[in-house]
Write an enzyme that holds these catalytic residues in place. Structure first.
Site, PDB file in Angstrom:
ATOM      1  N   GLU A  36       7.957   1.365   4.757  1.00  0.00           N
ATOM      2  CA  GLU A  36       7.403   0.335   5.849  1.00  0.00           C
ATOM      3  C   GLU A  36       7.378  -0.956   5.165  1.00  0.00           C
ATOM      4  O   GLU A  36       7.197  -1.075   3.839  1.00  0.00           O
ATOM      5  CB  GLU A  36       5.712   0.460   5.816  1.00  0.00           C
ATOM      6  CG  GLU A  36       5.155  -0.545   6.930  1.00  0.00           C
ATOM      7  CD  GLU A  36       3.495  -0.092   6.982  1.00  0.00           C
ATOM      8  OE1 GLU A  36       3.009   0.710   6.345  1.00  0.00           O
ATOM      9  OE2 GLU A  36       2.872  -0.859   7.854  1.00  0.00           O
ATOM     10  N   HIS A  81       0.844  -1.193  -0.055  1.00  0.00           N
ATOM     11  CA  HIS A  81      -0.201  -0.164   0.045  1.00  0.00           C
ATOM     12  C   HIS A  81       0.899   1.246   0.048  1.00  0.00           C
ATOM     13  O   HIS A  81       2.098   1.148   0.320  1.00  0.00           O
ATOM     14  CB  HIS A  81      -0.823  -0.188   1.217  1.00  0.00           C
ATOM     15  CG  HIS A  81      -0.281   0.080   2.653  1.00  0.00           C
ATOM     16  ND1 HIS A  81      -0.122  -1.103   3.394  1.00  0.00           N
ATOM     17  CD2 HIS A  81       0.173   1.180   3.401  1.00  0.00           C
ATOM     18  CE1 HIS A  81       0.465  -0.942   4.257  1.00  0.00           C
ATOM     19  NE2 HIS A  81       0.587   0.478   4.300  1.00  0.00           N
TER      20      HIS A  81
HETATM   21 CO    CO Z   1       1.133   1.530   6.362  1.00  0.00          CO
END
Ligand code: CO
Length: 140
Positions: A130, A8
């Site tokens: 991330e 994402h």
């Molecule tokens: Co995230």
């Protein structure tokens, strides 16, 4: 550490509700998940599906939220991080640290229920990154 798929793109927003409306009206998003609190990360989260990935809308969960400072600098919100999957979170952390990257804290449960950690943007070309262990079911 094989680089996995882009899971994402994280987008910080002062209002998930306003952002969801924007993604629906401007871009025609149709699959919007129910928002939920993620206390471990200090954010409220809402996923908007795209055919090949997701947008992760994140709103501060309180004044101590790690995205408060970001929103002070970017009051309208903005692109906050990208998230890549890896098969083994602990191996990925060890490998990145061995390469000199600053990993921000220990792996914690992320928005998809698997362990995640963040790499300092100064060690990733200015992009807060991330790293997320792939869900076992292979889904988002
Ligand atoms: Co995230």
């Amino acid at each position: 550490m094989p680089l996995g798929r882009l899971n994402h793109v994280g987008v910080a927003t002062p209002s998930i509700e306003t952002s969801v409306a924007l993604y629906r009206e401007m871009l025609g998003a149709t699959k919007v998940h129910e928002p939920f609190d993620l206390p471990a990360q200090g954010v409220r989260v809402c996923f908007v599906d795209t055919p090949n990935s997701q947008i992760e809308l994140i709103e501060p969960l309180g004044p101590e939220s790690p995205i408060v400072t970001f929103l002070e600098k970017n009051p309208a919100g903005g692109q906050h991080h990208v998230c890549f999957e890896v098969p083994d979170i602990h191996a990925a952390k060890a490998e990145l640290e061995a390469k000199g990257a600053r990993v921000l804290g220990e792996p914690r449960i992320g928005a998809h229920g698997t362990l995640v950690f963040f790499v300092h943007p100064k060690d990733m070309g200015g992009v807060l990154t991330e790293i997320m262990e792939s869900p076992r079911d292979g889904g988002h």
